[in-house]
Design a protein around this motif. Structure first.
Motif, short mmCIF file in Angstrom:
data_model
loop_
_atom_site.label_atom_id
_atom_site.label_comp_id
_atom_site.label_asym_id
_atom_site.label_seq_id
_atom_site.Cartn_x
_atom_site.Cartn_y
_atom_site.Cartn_z
N CYS A 183 -27.12 -6.50 18.72
CA CYS A 183 -28.07 -6.86 17.65
C CYS A 183 -29.52 -6.76 18.13
CB CYS A 183 -27.77 -8.25 17.13
SG CYS A 183 -26.23 -8.36 16.21
N ASP A 184 -29.78 -7.19 19.35
CA ASP A 184 -31.15 -7.21 19.86
C ASP A 184 -31.64 -5.85 20.34
OD1 ASP A 184 -31.12 -9.92 19.36
OD2 ASP A 184 -30.97 -10.51 21.46
N ASP A 211 -30.64 -1.30 11.87
CA ASP A 211 -30.65 -1.84 10.51
C ASP A 211 -31.11 -3.29 10.56
OD1 ASP A 211 -29.59 -3.01 7.94
OD2 ASP A 211 -28.82 -0.97 7.71
N THR A 212 -31.88 -3.72 9.60
CA THR A 212 -32.38 -5.09 9.61
C THR A 212 -31.37 -6.09 9.03
OG1 THR A 212 -33.45 -4.75 7.47
CG2 THR A 212 -34.79 -4.36 9.44
N ARG A 213 -30.29 -5.59 8.46
CA ARG A 213 -29.30 -6.48 7.82
C ARG A 213 -28.23 -6.93 8.82
NH1 ARG A 213 -27.62 -2.49 3.29
NH2 ARG A 213 -27.75 -1.19 5.13
N GLY A 247 -16.09 2.64 9.85
CA GLY A 247 -16.05 1.98 8.55
C GLY A 247 -17.42 1.72 7.95
N GLY A 248 -18.43 2.44 8.43
CA GLY A 248 -19.80 2.26 7.94
C GLY A 248 -20.71 1.51 8.89
N LEU A 249 -20.15 0.81 9.87
CA LEU A 249 -20.99 0.07 10.82
C LEU A 249 -21.88 1.00 11.64
CD1 LEU A 249 -18.62 -2.71 12.21
CD2 LEU A 249 -20.59 -2.99 10.71
N GLU A 250 -21.44 2.24 11.83
CA GLU A 250 -22.25 3.18 12.60
C GLU A 250 -23.63 3.40 11.97
OE1 GLU A 250 -19.68 5.58 9.79
OE2 GLU A 250 -19.38 3.85 11.09
N ASP A 303 -28.09 3.45 14.23
CA ASP A 303 -28.71 4.78 14.29
C ASP A 303 -27.71 5.89 13.99
OD1 ASP A 303 -31.02 6.33 14.54
OD2 ASP A 303 -30.69 6.68 16.69
N ASN A 304 -26.72 5.58 13.15
CA ASN A 304 -25.69 6.54 12.73
C ASN A 304 -24.92 7.13 13.92
OD1 ASN A 304 -24.33 7.57 10.53
ND2 ASN A 304 -25.51 9.45 10.49
#
Length: 107
Positions: free
Chosen positions: A51-52, A57-59, A14-17, A21-22
């Motif tokens: 996350c760490d 992505d920085t968002r 759903g776009g999270l990839e 890093d895709n």
């Protein structure tokens, strides 16, 4: 026989990839104990680890808010809604498959 790691597969859709890093699927090794504790890793620790260690992505707020999955992101543990498995308190087992799906779409 004790093991030092818990191997799992994490999938994003759903776009999270795009935030990871895709990569739609990643096999990762979590420590068998959360660092600094004697507790086994759970989904809450997995979110921090993702996350760490893996998020490119920085968002971060598009995935988590206040260290919890943000509203609009579905989580499945071995193809079962995470709410039926104990949500972020679910203790991860070797071979688990965790899927995160974003339902947030622009219009």
């Amino acid at each position: 026989m004790a093991t030092d790691t818990v191997p799992i597969t994490v999938q994003f859709s759903g776009g999270l990839e795009l935030m990871f890093d895709n990569k739609a699927s990643q096999k990762i090794q979590l420590p068998s104990k959360v660092p600094g504790t004697s507790e086994p890793p759970n989904v809450k620790y997995l979110l921090k680890f993702l996350c760490d260690e893996l998020m490119t992505d920085t968002r971060k707020e598009l995935f988590v808010l206040d260290d919890a999955i943000r509203p609009g992101v579905l989580a499945l543990i071995n193809d079962v809604d995470w709410e039926l498995e104990g949500e972020d308190q679910y203790v991860l087992q070797p071979g688990d498959k965790i899927l995160f799906v974003s339902t947030l779409h622009g219009g």
